[in-house]
Scaffold this active site. Sequence first.
Site, PDB file in Angstrom:
ATOM      1  N   ASN A  75       3.214   3.105   0.420  1.00 26.57           N
ATOM      2  CA  ASN A  75       3.392   2.800   1.567  1.00 26.57           C
ATOM      3  C   ASN A  75       2.393   1.718   2.143  1.00 26.57           C
ATOM      4  OD1 ASN A  75       2.554   5.913   1.990  1.00 26.57           O
ATOM      5  ND2 ASN A  75       1.445   4.276   2.972  1.00 26.57           N
TER       6      ASN A  75
ATOM      7  N   CYS B 222       3.126   8.999   1.632  1.00 25.34           N
ATOM      8  CA  CYS B 222       3.014   9.071   0.355  1.00 25.34           C
ATOM      9  C   CYS B 222       4.192   9.771  -0.498  1.00 25.34           C
ATOM     10  CB  CYS B 222       1.596   9.651  -0.200  1.00 25.34           C
ATOM     11  SG  CYS B 222       0.355   8.816   0.495  1.00 25.34           S
TER      12      CYS B 222
END
Length: 590
Positions: free
Chosen positions: A336, A89
């Site tokens: 992601n 992240c």
Amino acid sequence: MKLLAAVAGLIVAAEGAALGPLGSQFQNALQSVLSLGKSDSSKPPNILFVITDDQDLELDSISYTPLIEKHLRHKGTFFRNHFVTTALCCPSRVSLWTGRQAHNTNVTDVHPPYGGYPKFVDKGFNDNFLPVWLQEAGYDTYYTGKLFNAHTVDNYHSPHVNGFNGSDFLMDPYTYSYMNSTYQRHREAPVSYEGRHTTDVITEKALGFLDDALEGERPFFVVAAPVAPHSNVDPRDIANGEIVMTAPIPLERHAHLFQDVKVPRTPHFNPDKPSGASWVRNLPQQNQTEIDYNDHFYRSRLRALQGVDELVDSLVSRLEESGQLDNTYIIYTSDNGFHIGQHRLPPGKTCGYEEDIRVPLFIRGPGIPEGYVQDSVTTHIDLAPTIFNLAGIPPRADFDGTAIPVTPDFGGTRHEHVTVEFWGRAVMEGIHSQIGPGGSTMIPNNTYKSVRLLGEGYNLYYSVWCNNEHELYDLSTDPYQLNNLYTTTIQEDGPKILGRSLTDAINRLDALLLVLKSCQGATCIDPWSVLHPEDSIQSLRDALNKEHDLFYAAQPRVSFDWCDAGYIVEAEGPQVPLTSRYGVSWDVWV
Ligand SMILES: *[C@@H]1O[C@H](CO)[C@@H](O)[C@H](O)[C@H]1NC(C)=O
Ligand SMILES: *[C@@H]1O[C@H](CO)[C@@H](O)[C@H](O)[C@H]1NC(C)=O
Ligand SMILES: *[C@@H]1O[C@H](CO)[C@@H](O)[C@H](O)[C@H]1NC(C)=O
Ligand SMILES: *[C@@H]1O[C@H](CO)[C@@H](O)[C@H](O)[C@H]1NC(C)=O
Ligand SMILES: *[C@@H]1O[C@H](CO)[C@@H](O)[C@H](O)[C@H]1NC(C)=O
């Protein structure tokens, strides 16, 4: 070394000279538009950005969001080869909002000392990232949802986030508490939303900011960053001294959906033979309890995404009512990807495999083809340059990425490579056999560098781990990355890449990775020019020409001296490649 630096310097200087003062051109244009009064058709375009958390592309999440399909896929372009550069992240988000690789932000983790909001601030990016640049260029900017990890109820004011006209951020440690989130608005104190679903809360806030933005005179940049489909985390739920990450919690109205859906049973789902390298190769096969839990986890993610699907629908409807839809770019992506069971992995991210690095990307807006699928390779560090391009702002010389082809006939730069980097720990989510040291859910030494390469006739992933294990997958014959081809000895009858031996191909891939792991600005965009400043080598195919065999065989190799948890240059082996000069001859450094 000097020569290399000089080449890079020249490119940067040349670009800088051509650009002039950042944004001034645009501001002049904007001023003349504004002086005519509110003329929507000639106003610079608005940008609405929706970024989800941990949303996969490879596990097919986008097949379960019909409203996103209707508004973005059918009315916009789907970038099917879009990748993140770090599958975690905070590093990924900092790269996204700065246009730089993590090795150039050095925000490489979710927490200090190597990452998190405090590291972002320490590195000066709070004064130097996309919303700040957009405000300078004449935009009103708004953000709600998760910005970065380690942005907490204790540090949100020291300092406050810069660059936003309006903000309402999710706060750690309650960011992932679906039913007890805490948001922090403008410069006010954090507020708890105990008992309300976080996606309902963010939908209200995002629509509120969109209304504010629509009332303004200036074009706007509005970001909604919901936490779905990230795992749920209740900060009170600690096992073994570590926070427990469980299946996400959907809105009640979606909790019954997809009862029969399971994780796709692809060949790399919980395979009989181990695969991968380093700690991944040592994973035990999952038992039935774990498989059943993972299917439940998967369904929970799809259910949690329904709230995001409705959020997008509400935002598009509001834009439509306002008459601004046709002057607004809508960008949809995730920070992601995610894996569940592939390569025997428990739920999580942090790996370099397809599931973790590929994410959805949709863009719709003025001039963007509808229902089009773009094949060009694009990455998260290309998104800030892309927003500059859409807004008519000249690119910055410190961008490591380049504007993505938003139309089929886009005249800008295209690239074949993705630089994938990771430092530190892998984190296991859901339930799993205890595999970290001392039964931890954390696996140390998940430090690696990789290059993902997609060109005409090749589709490759090459990685070097910090324990110096290597991986090479030819995805054109092995799409699930089950057959590591890495070798250092030429086998005459072995597999070939573009007709050349694996050793010849690996020599090129390794040299390319050596450039990419410390590239900056222009050298990240055109890495082959570092190796061949005087030839016109632009792709792996060009570089594989036999005349360069000796040059590539002589290159220093990407390697690590030890595994570190952060970007410690001394741990990361050779930094500078040999440079080819005068065409076929080779380098002064040999
Ligand atoms: C947004 O912030 C910028 C920078 O502070 C400012 O110039 C602009 O007037 C603000 N817009 C609104 C609508 O207040
Ligand atoms: C919800 O979050 C608040 C902090 O914002 C905290 O004080 C409270 O204890 C939490 N409630 C539960 C049930 O965890
Ligand atoms: C399956 O794995 C889980 C842990 O992930 C464990 O608790 C359980 O005992 C295992 N079941 C069997 C039958 O081994
Ligand atoms: C991680 O790497 C360090 C340094 O290279 C090494 O000392 C350590 O044993 C490794 N730990 C594990 C669990 O592999
Ligand atoms: C990255 O940050 C870490 C932690 O502050 C520091 O030790 C390291 O030297 C930095 N790396 C580079 C290349 O600046």
